[in-house]
Design an enzyme around this catalytic site. Structure first.
Site, PDB file in Angstrom:
ATOM      1  N   TYR A   1     -34.090   1.170 -72.059  1.00 23.81           N
ATOM      2  CA  TYR A   1     -34.589   1.477 -73.405  1.00 23.81           C
ATOM      3  C   TYR A   1     -35.685   2.540 -73.366  1.00 23.81           C
ATOM      4  O   TYR A   1     -35.530   3.620 -73.871  1.00 23.81           O
ATOM      5  CB  TYR A   1     -35.076   0.190 -74.075  1.00 23.81           C
ATOM      6  CG  TYR A   1     -35.381   0.359 -75.545  1.00 23.81           C
ATOM      7  CD1 TYR A   1     -34.354   0.356 -76.477  1.00 23.81           C
ATOM      8  CD2 TYR A   1     -36.686   0.495 -75.994  1.00 23.81           C
ATOM      9  CE1 TYR A   1     -34.621   0.507 -77.833  1.00 23.81           C
ATOM     10  CE2 TYR A   1     -36.962   0.637 -77.344  1.00 23.81           C
ATOM     11  CZ  TYR A   1     -35.928   0.641 -78.261  1.00 23.81           C
ATOM     12  OH  TYR A   1     -36.204   0.792 -79.599  1.00 23.81           O
TER      13      TYR A   1
ATOM     14  N   HIS B   1     -27.791  -1.798 -88.089  1.00 22.03           N
ATOM     15  CA  HIS B   1     -28.331  -1.389 -86.800  1.00 22.03           C
ATOM     16  C   HIS B   1     -28.060  -2.424 -85.710  1.00 22.03           C
ATOM     17  O   HIS B   1     -28.200  -2.134 -84.537  1.00 22.03           O
ATOM     18  CB  HIS B   1     -29.828  -1.154 -86.945  1.00 22.03           C
ATOM     19  CG  HIS B   1     -30.421  -0.318 -85.859  1.00 22.03           C
ATOM     20  ND1 HIS B   1     -30.077   1.006 -85.660  1.00 22.03           N
ATOM     21  CD2 HIS B   1     -31.334  -0.604 -84.905  1.00 22.03           C
ATOM     22  CE1 HIS B   1     -30.769   1.489 -84.637  1.00 22.03           C
ATOM     23  NE2 HIS B   1     -31.523   0.530 -84.157  1.00 22.03           N
TER      24      HIS B   1
END
Length: 737
Positions: A507, A709
């Site tokens: 990430y 999302h």
């Protein structure tokens, strides 16, 4: 955890980074029932020229940003048909789908919130699309369904976003939203009868709720409706209001905080244990927040407690004492205490100093200070008295992740969730009364030790044997010599032959840590001999604010260098090679995927790029992306334009270059990252990459309907999505289903 600093600001990106996160426009679903085609659409080239601080930038696919235009809709339909024509024909899809159905039927559970004699928690079992909110009367009472979001939509696309019980549990405020949009509608239910009150409040996305002690009303946050602010600003301007039960929210609820402040401010609320003080925490990006305190009894306006410095602050008021968790001059965080109502910074007293571990947040439970830490990307729990003296460590079952905690200042118990790569989600209860020790010939004496946690409930995973897998944490050096850790998980006894299929994910941003989590779908991969690797890149929170800042703004390239080094480590250690290495990431991790495919296209065989940010010169103009300017910068600033343009994936696609096989994934009601990123990038790469038209190394675009999302996505959609993901990966890395 009321004093959790980063918990206040992680809303915009804190989701399962590598899970089924998707976004897009009003297109047809990409499920296998859609029509298919063997050819890509002829994508029109319509150059638009921008000038950024003297630099000319051409965008051939600006027209795809308009998701409502008939031309874009037609193009999307043709793209989806082509994608289905590729994915639906892949060998082994039925077996993959069947196993994923088993794996994703492994449920979920959250730690309970305590209110009066009630315990409120969510649980999902089997093929339920959405978690159910349960209430338990008493610690050993019977569970009762309070809110079942599965009954709100036949296809499971209405989600329970959040909930907050009143002080004694008489009522529960909760939010629901459709199709992954996350723009919640607030409802109130009476716990005893299950009656839903007429009070309904729209636009309460990720609402923060603080009930008054008498259950008569609550402080809350909401967004303006369209028309109340300039067009596009309804995604911002989050304000604090007070609602009295029975009042009309539109006419009677007046703003308490937010008027005249920056539109991007993100306030949250907390009421003190005696109802005297309302604490308002305001995040301003991922490196700065402020605290305001309002004397509820006097009704005076909120006063700022913090100094306006570029640090993060979280807090909780208990018995007229304000406990502040902050990284002010302490990148791994520390705790201060001050008298509520004393706004002099010099009056703060350090209660818990900074340590080698990163303090993630604190909370007053059972008149003690509960603290959650993280060290080397794994959780730790500690208990202190209110004077800052350490009472005890709280023993965890293994190296892993604490996900959430629940407790009250006046209860001698607390709960926390725990999981790891090989430990399914489990909820533990801690008795906060000190243990009575007995020595030979003596009466019992009270010690400072807290009893070990006891298992309260857990998720069953009968189709998995975790004992058959090894988990290792390995360290590697990045380009500048920085040591970076990575978890590597695989079947026990796997050979390092340099040819194992490997899936690397990461990430690297927004103060988000990637700690050991129970990935149901990763077991499908590992059962077929796959290596599953999770890298802890700079930009995250694993080692405190210095680690975060080393991967943001002008230092974002460090994140990409770390990821490249992680991939090279897996190859150097003979786990895999370039032809058997795939990467996957979503949201900010999707930006990471974009940087990897454009900076090192030679290093990977396949890329799964989910709900990505890719056009970094225009990202701030869509959805809620202005909130992310403190993390990335903006092309409107001349200096920041330079570093954004230096890595923006959309602007670094090179004609004639062979790229990895790529699966771009997005969804039609994503209100965070606009689907234009994936659409424009797919169109550009299909037109210019050497393999843009390839049938064996394709560049595909998948757009999910009635999904956002990633939050609230029904299990049925997750199964279909992951069937596409793993069919694609198995095909590209030559894994036999």
């Amino acid at each position: 955890m009321a004093g959790g600093v980063r918990l206040l600001i992680a809303f915009s990106f804190l989701l399962l980074f590598a899970a089924a996160m998707v976004a897009g426009d009003n297109s047809q679903s990409s499920s296998s029932t859609s029509s298919s085609s063997s050819s890509l659409p002829n994508t029109a080239v319509k150059p638009v020229i921008d000038m950024f601080h003297g630099t000319k930038v051409v965008d051939n696919y600006r027209w795809l940003e308009d998701g409502k235009s008939p031309e874009t809709a037609k193009w999307v339909e043709e793209e989806m048909a082509y994608t289905r024509g590729v994915l639906d024909r892949l060998a082994g899809r039925e077996a993959i789908h069947q196993r994923l159905t088993q794996l994703l039927s492994i449920g979920s559970v959250t730690p309970p919130m305590i209110a009066g004699r009630h315990y409120f928690y969510t649980k999902r079992e089997g093929m339920q699309n959405q978690p159910i909110l349960y209430v338990r009367e008493g610690l050993n009472g019977e569970d009762r369904v309070l809110v079942d979001a599965n009954a709100l939509a036949a296809d499971g696309t209405v989600a329970l976003d959040w909930f907050q019980p009143s002080e004694n549990g008489k009522y529960v405020a909760y939010g629901t939203s459709p199709s992954g949009s996350e723009m919640s509608t607030l409802h109130i239910i009476e716990t005893k009868t299950g009656t839903v009150l007429p009070d309904t409040i729209e636009r309460t996305r990720a609402a923060s709720i603080a009930w008054t002690l008498d259950n008569s009303g609550f402080y809350y946050t909401r967004y303006p409706k369209k028309g109340d602010v300039p067009d596009g600003q309804e995604m911002y301007n989050r304000h604090v209001y007070y609602h009295a039960l029975g009042d009309d929210p539109a006419n009677d609820d007046k703003p308490i905080f937010g008027e005249g402040r920056d539109a991007e401010d993100w306030p949250s609320v907390h009421l003190s244990n005696d109802g005297h003080w309302l604490l308002i925490s305001v995040s301003q990006g991922w490196t700065k927040s402020e605290l305001f305190l309002m004397d509820v009894k006097k009704g005076t306006p909120p006063s700022r407690i913090t100094t306006g410095k570029n640090f993060l602050y979280g807090g909780e008021v208990y018995d007229d004492k304000l406990f502040i968790t902050t990284n002010e001059d302490a990148p791994r965080y520390r705790v201060f205490v001050a008298d509520a109502g004393n706004y002099d910074r010099e009056a703060w007293k350090e209660l818990i100093p900074q340590t080698d571990a990163v303090l993630q947040g604190t909370g007053v439970f059972g008149r003690k200070l509960f603290a959650q830490y993280e060290q080397n990307a794994s959780s730790q729990l500690k208990l202190f008295d209110l004077e800052g003296k350490k009472i005890s460590d709280i023993t965890l079952p293994a190296i892993g992740t604490v996900f959430g905690s629940g407790g009250r200042w006046d209860r001698d118990e607390m709960f926390f969730g725990f999981q790891s790569f090989t430990v399914p989600p489990s909820i533990y209860r801690v008795e906060l009364k000190p243990v009575h020790a007995v020595t030979a010939g003596k009466n019992p004496v009270e010690s400072d030790v807290i009893a070990n946690p006891t298992l309260w409930t857990k998720v069953d995973a009968p189709s998995i044997d975790p004992s058959g897998y090894d988990v290792n944490q390995e360290w590697f050096k990045s380009k500048d010599g920085t040591r970076v850790p990575m978890f590597v998980v695989h079947k026990r006894g796997i050979a390092k032959n340099g040819k194992n299929p490997a899936l690397l994910t990461a990430y690297g941003g927004f103060n988000v840590s990637l700690t050991p989590g129970f990935s149901r779908t990763a077991y499908l991969w590992m059962e077929h001999g796959g290596i599953y690797a999770v890298a802890n890149l700079r930009g995250g929170a694993e080692f405190g604010e210095d680690w975060h800042r080393a991967g943001m703004l002008d230092k974002k390239q460090n994140v990409f260098d770390d990821m490249i080094a992680a991939a090279e480590h897996l190859i150097a250690e003979k786990y895999t090679d370039k032809n058997h290495l795939a990467i996957q990431g979503g949201s900010n991790g999707g930006l990471l995927m974009g940087a990897m495919m454009t900076q090192r296209p030679d290093l990977f065989r396949a890329v799964v790029c989910q709900v990505p940010l890719l056009d970094m010169l225009h990202y701030q103009d869509f959805q809620i992306a202005k909130l992310w300017i403190p993390e990335y910068g903006t092309s409107e600033n001349a200096e920041q334009f330079k570093w954004l343009y230096a890595y923006s994936p959309y602007h670094h696609v090179k004609a004639g270059t062979e790229y990895p096989a790529i699966l771009f994934m997005t969804a039609d009601t994503d209100t965070r990252v606009d689907p234009m990123h994936a659409k424009k990038m797919a169109a550009l790469m299909q037109a210019e990459a050497k393999n843009g038209q390839s049938k064996t190394r394709p560049i595909l675009l998948r757009i999910e309907s009635k999904a956002g999302h990633g939050a609230g996505k029904p299990v049925t959609k997750q199964i279909e999505e992951f069937t596409d993901v793993y069919s694609f990966l198995f095909w590209q890395l030559a894994v036999k289903p």
